[in-house]
Design a protein around this motif. Structure first.
Motif, PDB file in Angstrom:
ATOM      1  N   LYS A 196     -36.020 -92.651 -17.043  1.00 38.14           N
ATOM      2  CA  LYS A 196     -36.385 -91.516 -17.901  1.00 38.14           C
ATOM      3  C   LYS A 196     -37.813 -91.640 -18.447  1.00 38.14           C
ATOM      4  CE  LYS A 196     -31.674 -90.335 -19.372  1.00 38.14           C
ATOM      5  NZ  LYS A 196     -30.946 -91.264 -18.541  1.00 38.14           N
ATOM      6  N   HIS A 263     -32.870 -84.556  -9.223  1.00 42.93           N
ATOM      7  CA  HIS A 263     -33.593 -83.963 -10.351  1.00 42.93           C
ATOM      8  C   HIS A 263     -34.786 -83.181  -9.815  1.00 42.93           C
ATOM      9  CE1 HIS A 263     -31.792 -86.225 -13.840  1.00 42.93           C
ATOM     10  NE2 HIS A 263     -31.359 -86.950 -12.820  1.00 42.93           N
ATOM     11  N   ASP A 286     -38.753 -82.766 -16.374  1.00 45.88           N
ATOM     12  CA  ASP A 286     -37.493 -82.621 -15.649  1.00 45.88           C
ATOM     13  C   ASP A 286     -36.939 -81.219 -15.888  1.00 45.88           C
ATOM     14  OD1 ASP A 286     -35.065 -82.821 -14.414  1.00 45.88           O
ATOM     15  OD2 ASP A 286     -34.473 -84.692 -15.373  1.00 45.88           O
ATOM     16  N   THR A 288     -34.473 -79.922 -14.273  1.00 49.94           N
ATOM     17  CA  THR A 288     -33.037 -79.881 -13.991  1.00 49.94           C
ATOM     18  C   THR A 288     -32.238 -79.784 -15.280  1.00 49.94           C
ATOM     19  OG1 THR A 288     -33.448 -81.284 -12.069  1.00 49.94           O
ATOM     20  CG2 THR A 288     -31.156 -81.039 -12.770  1.00 49.94           C
ATOM     21  N   SER A 289     -32.651 -80.562 -16.277  1.00 51.29           N
ATOM     22  CA  SER A 289     -31.894 -80.590 -17.531  1.00 51.29           C
ATOM     23  C   SER A 289     -32.089 -79.319 -18.346  1.00 51.29           C
ATOM     24  CB  SER A 289     -32.307 -81.808 -18.361  1.00 51.29           C
ATOM     25  OG  SER A 289     -33.706 -81.809 -18.567  1.00 51.29           O
ATOM     26  N   LEU A 292     -34.014 -77.814 -24.049  1.00 50.88           N
ATOM     27  CA  LEU A 292     -33.097 -78.267 -25.085  1.00 50.88           C
ATOM     28  C   LEU A 292     -32.821 -77.137 -26.075  1.00 50.88           C
ATOM     29  CD1 LEU A 292     -34.468 -81.820 -25.942  1.00 50.88           C
ATOM     30  CD2 LEU A 292     -32.408 -81.280 -24.668  1.00 50.88           C
ATOM     31  N   TYR A 355     -42.411 -75.074 -19.017  1.00 53.80           N
ATOM     32  CA  TYR A 355     -41.106 -74.657 -18.512  1.00 53.80           C
ATOM     33  C   TYR A 355     -41.124 -73.162 -18.242  1.00 53.80           C
ATOM     34  CZ  TYR A 355     -39.325 -79.160 -20.112  1.00 53.80           C
ATOM     35  OH  TYR A 355     -39.115 -80.502 -20.301  1.00 53.80           O
TER      36      TYR A 355
END
Length: 570
Positions: A196, A263, A286, A288-289, A292, A355
């Motif tokens: 990570k 990922h 990342d 993929t996640s 938040l 993003y």
């Protein structure tokens, strides 16, 4: 070292009353059918759990049984054993004792393995029982593809030494699956994703190549003696980013997307000429996640509720402040994801766009062609937006347009580099913005930091010393009596004692009292009124709350407090 006493495992377990004759026959049949060792067959059938089995064997053979989940691994000592040998015999060097090396093994009764380990390590071996699954996890954490990367780097170095063609040609090879430079990058990215890492640094030096990964805000490094591979790595990365591989005298910026270990990673790349080549820094995002949500940021419930209320108001300016790397962008994206509804038009000005958000009009700032934040902001206001996000307020012009937009019916979100929430108003005034504009438009300031979370697998209780107690009492009366924890280190946290980070926040809302104090042109009156706001809790106190809960350590609280005392360079 004395040879272990011969023992028949089935007889020993029967003697201890852990299995009966029928169960032993069942396990022997399973062993014959699958080819497993008898101990594995017994545990797989659920006749005896692994801990019971290992404890019985350890007691009979007078070997220690070690819980790796709470054991601090000595990385340098462990690496004395080659990775291939460690994985072949499922073993790990744990410590250097007076009589030899303590080695954790999944099967300490394998005498051939012990003989081979003694030959390789050239020291007596003292075996210890460890859980097999834990051992495999530790091996992944200890070796981390380092042997694989070193092997590929050596192969690439050999090709470069024996090759007559240009390094850039090698980097442009179309046989991407076999090219050593591609396989080396793949191993590097896999290692970064596995631990990570947020950034990868590639730094060529005179006689070696230094690769460093930033994990939870701190750098971990691996040094390669194959310095020549740096040029091939940089050229390959430039090709992937669409940059000019022939330009080595000027800095360049680019980006590309790769898929690693399931990922989807967005990579932002920056090159810079240095003394022995080009230094490269890659920021890994990342995708993929996903983005938040506010609930995942670590905001206390009372603060989160107030922040949600503030960003849902029809107009006004809400600022998120803090130094570089404090998570401001993450907080803003979390806010946008909450506001992103079909009935709202959202426009963002970002540098860079980190993003991709559906339904949001995202604009990439490009100063080279005159598309700066102020220009994008002016154009955005002609696009009938409900919500505008400005990546950063860097100058007077951008700040003034943003405040006027907030005053004329738009919700504006932005970031600013300030030390804490209270000093943000002073920074806006220092930028030359009229006082009445700030008083009329600013709704709230949220300052934040990121602190490291203690590894829950190995944290230990910590009794503050007299100096720490005095500091805690000065911070908040009665706080020194709380129970605190400190970092220890295990394989799950790569011996750092920390795993992941969490946000620490302070929220300052512009109340009528604060607006009045702001209009008086006395900054100290404003600061005093802000600190006395009902419900206001400073960054240091919020960090202390996490320490009381065992989420972080006092060292992290001290670090946050020190940055507030010293100030942030901007």
């Amino acid at each position: 070292m004395e040879a272990p006493k011969k023992v028949r495992l089935g007889d020993l377990l029967q003697e201890k009353g852990l299995i009966n004759e029928t169960q032993l026959m069942q396990a022997l049949a399973e062993q014959k059918r699958t080819g497993k060792k008898l101990g594995r067959a017994i545990t797989d059938l659920g006749l005896v759990n692994e801990d019971e089995l290992l404890s019985v064997l350890a007691g009979h053979l007078n070997y220690p049984f070690i819980d790796l989940s709470r054991y601090r691994i000595n990385q340098a000592l462990a690496l004395r054993l080659p990775e291939t040998t460690a994985r072949r015999y499922r073993c790990l060097v744990l410590s250097e004792e007076q009589n030899g090396l303590l080695v954790g093994m999944s099967d300490p009764m394998d005498l051939m393995a012990i003989d081979d380990l003694q030959r390789i390590l050239k020291l007596p071996i003292m075996p210890a029982f460890v859980r097999e699954q834990e051992l495999l996890e530790v091996l992944d954490a200890v070796y981390r593809r380092q042997e694989q990367m070193a092997s590929i780097a050596g192969e690439l170095e050999g090709e470069l030494l024996s090759s007559d063609f240009d390094i850039d040609e090698m980097a442009m090879s179309t046989d991407v699956n076999e090219a050593p430079v591609v396989r080396l990058l793949q191993s590097l990215f896999e290692d970064a994703v596995q631990i990570k890492a947020s950034d990868i640094h590639i730094e060529p030096e005179e006689n070696q190549l230094r690769i460093r990964l930033r994990v939870d805000g701190e750098l971990q490094e691996q040094v390669m003696k194959e310095r020549r591979v740096a040029s091939a790595l940089v050229s390959r990365l430039k090709i992937m980013s669409g940059l000019d591989i022939s330009e080595k005298r000027l800095p360049q910026d680019g980006r590309f997307n790769i898929r690693v270990l399931h990922h989807n990673i967005d990579v932002r790349l920056s090159t810079m000429p240095v003394q022995f080549g080009e230094s490269v820094v890659m920021r890994l995002l990342d995708q993929t996640s996903g983005i938040l949500h506010l609930e995942a940021l670590g905001m206390p419930q009372d603060l989160q509720s107030r922040f949600e209320y503030l960003i849902h108001r029809p107009h006004g300016l809400v600022l998120v402040t803090g130094p570089t790397g404090s998570g401001k962008t993450t907080s803003l994206y979390a806010a946008l994801s909450l506001l992103n509804q079909p009935e709202k038009k959202i426009i963002t000005a970002e540098d860079p766009i980190e993003y991709r958000l559906p339904r949001v009009n995202q604009v990439q700032v490009n100063n080279k062609v005159g598309l700066d934040f102020a220009t994008v902001l002016r154009a955005s206001l002609r696009q009938d937006p409900d919500i505008v996000l400005i990546g950063e307020m860097r100058d007077h012009e951008t700040a003034e347009i943003a405040l006027r937009a907030a005053m004329t019916g738009h919700m504006v979100l932005s970031t600013l580099h300030t030390n804490d929430a209270v000093s943000t108003v002073a920074r806006l005034l220092d930028m030359g913005v009229d006082r009445y504009l700030v008083a009329s438009s600013l709704r709230a300031v949220m300052a934040q930091r990121l602190i490291k979370k203690l590894c829950v697998h190995c944290r230990r209780t910590h009794e503050p010393d007299s100096q720490e107690k005095a500091w805690l009492e000065n911070l908040e009366a009665g706080s020194s009596a709380a129970v605190f924890h400190a970092a220890n280190g295990c394989h799950r946290c790569h011996n750092t004692g920390y795993q992941g980070r969490i946000g620490v926040y302070e929220l300052l809302e512009m109340s009528p009292q604060l607006v009045t104090a702001l209009r008086t042109d006395r900054q100290q009156d404003f600061a005093d009124a802000a600190l006395q706001q009902p419900g206001f809790r400073s960054l240091a106190l919020r960090a202390l709350d996490f320490a009381r809960e065992g989420i972080t350590s006092l060292d992290e609280v001290f670090r946050v407090s020190a940055t507030l005392d010293e100030g942030v360079d901007v």
